[in-house]
Design a protein around this motif. Structure first.
Motif, short mmCIF file in Angstrom:
data_model
loop_
_atom_site.label_atom_id
_atom_site.label_comp_id
_atom_site.label_asym_id
_atom_site.label_seq_id
_atom_site.Cartn_x
_atom_site.Cartn_y
_atom_site.Cartn_z
N GLY A 152 1.86 -38.18 -18.86
CA GLY A 152 1.39 -39.22 -17.96
C GLY A 152 1.53 -38.80 -16.51
N HIS A 153 0.49 -39.08 -15.73
CA HIS A 153 0.48 -38.81 -14.28
C HIS A 153 0.03 -40.07 -13.57
CE1 HIS A 153 0.43 -34.39 -15.22
NE2 HIS A 153 -0.36 -34.77 -16.21
N GLN A 154 0.26 -40.12 -12.30
CA GLN A 154 -0.32 -41.18 -11.49
C GLN A 154 -1.70 -40.73 -10.99
OE1 GLN A 154 2.96 -41.75 -8.63
NE2 GLN A 154 3.17 -43.82 -9.41
N TRP A 155 -2.83 -41.18 -11.60
CA TRP A 155 -2.89 -42.13 -12.70
C TRP A 155 -3.92 -41.61 -13.69
CZ3 TRP A 155 -1.93 -43.60 -7.71
CH2 TRP A 155 -0.78 -44.37 -7.50
N TYR A 156 -3.52 -40.73 -14.55
CA TYR A 156 -4.36 -40.18 -15.60
C TYR A 156 -3.44 -39.54 -16.64
CZ TYR A 156 -3.47 -35.66 -13.32
OH TYR A 156 -2.86 -34.55 -12.78
N TRP A 157 -4.05 -39.10 -17.75
CA TRP A 157 -3.29 -38.45 -18.82
C TRP A 157 -3.74 -37.02 -18.99
CZ3 TRP A 157 0.78 -40.82 -21.05
CH2 TRP A 157 0.87 -42.21 -20.94
N HIS A 190 -4.22 -22.35 -24.86
CA HIS A 190 -5.14 -22.70 -23.78
C HIS A 190 -6.04 -23.89 -24.13
CE1 HIS A 190 -3.78 -18.92 -22.20
NE2 HIS A 190 -4.37 -18.23 -23.17
N LEU A 191 -5.63 -24.73 -25.07
CA LEU A 191 -6.39 -25.94 -25.35
C LEU A 191 -5.67 -27.12 -24.70
CD1 LEU A 191 -8.68 -27.47 -26.55
CD2 LEU A 191 -7.58 -27.40 -28.79
N ALA A 192 -6.08 -27.41 -23.48
CA ALA A 192 -5.47 -28.49 -22.70
C ALA A 192 -6.51 -29.02 -21.73
CB ALA A 192 -4.24 -27.99 -21.95
N PHE A 193 -6.40 -30.30 -21.41
CA PHE A 193 -7.37 -30.90 -20.48
C PHE A 193 -6.77 -32.18 -19.91
CE2 PHE A 193 -8.33 -32.14 -24.85
CZ PHE A 193 -8.31 -33.52 -24.77
N ASP A 194 -7.34 -32.62 -18.80
CA ASP A 194 -6.98 -33.89 -18.19
C ASP A 194 -7.98 -34.96 -18.62
OD1 ASP A 194 -4.91 -32.65 -16.84
OD2 ASP A 194 -6.16 -32.19 -15.10
N SER A 195 -7.52 -36.18 -18.71
CA SER A 195 -8.36 -37.29 -19.16
C SER A 195 -8.33 -38.39 -18.10
CB SER A 195 -7.85 -37.82 -20.50
OG SER A 195 -8.65 -38.88 -20.96
N TYR A 196 -9.45 -38.55 -17.40
CA TYR A 196 -9.58 -39.54 -16.34
C TYR A 196 -10.48 -40.69 -16.80
CZ TYR A 196 -7.66 -36.13 -13.02
OH TYR A 196 -6.86 -35.23 -12.37
N MET A 197 -10.26 -41.85 -16.23
CA MET A 197 -11.13 -42.99 -16.50
C MET A 197 -12.51 -42.75 -15.93
SD MET A 197 -10.76 -46.97 -15.29
CE MET A 197 -11.47 -46.60 -13.68
N VAL A 198 -13.55 -43.12 -16.67
CA VAL A 198 -14.92 -43.00 -16.18
C VAL A 198 -15.19 -44.15 -15.22
CG1 VAL A 198 -17.35 -43.01 -16.82
CG2 VAL A 198 -15.68 -41.87 -18.30
N PRO A 199 -15.58 -43.87 -13.97
CA PRO A 199 -15.86 -44.96 -13.02
C PRO A 199 -16.98 -45.86 -13.53
CG PRO A 199 -15.71 -42.84 -11.90
CD PRO A 199 -15.72 -42.54 -13.35
N THR A 200 -16.96 -47.11 -13.08
CA THR A 200 -17.94 -48.09 -13.55
C THR A 200 -19.36 -47.63 -13.32
OG1 THR A 200 -16.34 -49.87 -13.11
CG2 THR A 200 -18.66 -50.50 -13.36
N GLN A 201 -19.63 -47.04 -12.16
CA GLN A 201 -21.00 -46.63 -11.84
C GLN A 201 -21.48 -45.46 -12.69
OE1 GLN A 201 -18.42 -46.61 -9.80
NE2 GLN A 201 -18.21 -44.63 -8.72
N ASP A 202 -20.57 -44.76 -13.36
CA ASP A 202 -20.96 -43.61 -14.18
C ASP A 202 -21.02 -43.92 -15.67
OD1 ASP A 202 -21.04 -42.09 -11.86
OD2 ASP A 202 -18.97 -41.39 -12.08
#
Length: 230
Positions: A101-106, A115-127
């Motif tokens: 957990g990060h401020q503010w994403y996972w 090397h299988l790693a990635f960040d997961s961000y919320m998709v903005p409403t407009q996208d």
């Protein structure tokens, strides 16, 4: 996922969540029975004149209202302890994923792969595209195979977070400097949404969790593509 005016739980997507729903129904019926009995006694007491001292000071009544609550607690404790044991039991997981957990994403790291790693961000409403859910969809979902024991290691980089997916029956705190673990198995394919369940700052409500359960062959294809891109 949850829908407007929903009263019950989300449909269970794991054996643990099925057990939790059964326990909830079991405890709810006990609470309903107690409430009905207490309401009946109150109505009887209010509508009658109980002046007989032998009724009010009955030793039998005192024995009943001492033993009965103990029996009720016993009926609740046994299935509760059983589920707690099942939730803590982690036997030979086929896949291990580390959720950070990060401020503010996972961030997700598949420790069984290099090397299988990635960040997961919320998709903005407009996208958002048609069919995606506002405040719940992410740009990269955590993909897991169905009917496969999965262990999730949960931690945080900055402040307290909580990795929670209701349909899978999971809620685990993410604590900086500490590695917590939980396990689950998805019983059916689908996309299951969750959110950080610990107030972690200004954008606490904008770090959703999306877990996509797919058949094993689809998971292998996805992991191969992700490794090629890495």
């Amino acid at each position: 996922m949850a829908h407007p005016s929903q009263l019950g739980f989300q449909d269970a997507a794991s054996p643990i969540m099925e057990e939790l729903i059964h326990f909830h129904d079991h405890a709810l019926m006990i609470a309903f029975t107690i409430s009905t009995l207490v309401l009946y006694i109150i109505i009887v007491v209010v509508s009658t004149t109980l002046t007989n001292k032998y009724i009010l000071d009955s030793q039998e009544i005192e024995i009943i209202w001492t033993i009965l609550p103990g029996a009720i607690l016993f009926m609740i404790a046994l299935p509760s302890l059983r589920i707690l044991y099942l939730m803590d039991e982690i036997n030979d997981p086929h896949l291990t994923v580390k959720a950070i957990g990060h401020q503010w994403y996972w961030s997700y790291e598949y420790t069984d792969y290099q090397h299988l790693a990635f960040d997961s961000y919320m998709v903005p409403t407009q996208d958002l595209t048609p069919g995606q859910f506002r405040l719940l969809e992410t740009d990269h979902r955590m993909v897991i195979p169905t009917e496969t024991p999965v262990r999730v290691l949960v931690t945080a980089e900055d402040v307290l977070h909580s990795w929670a997916v209701p349909a899978l029956g999971i809620k685990m705190d993410a604590i900086p400097g500490r590695l917590n673990q939980t396990a689950f198995m998805s019983s059916r394919p689908g996309v299951f949404y969750g959110q950080c369940s610990e107030i972690c700052g200004a954008n606490h409500s904008f770090m959703p969790i999306a877990v996509e359960a797919v058949p094993l062959e689809h998971f292998e294809n996805w992991s191969s593509l992700m490794l090629e891109d890495a």
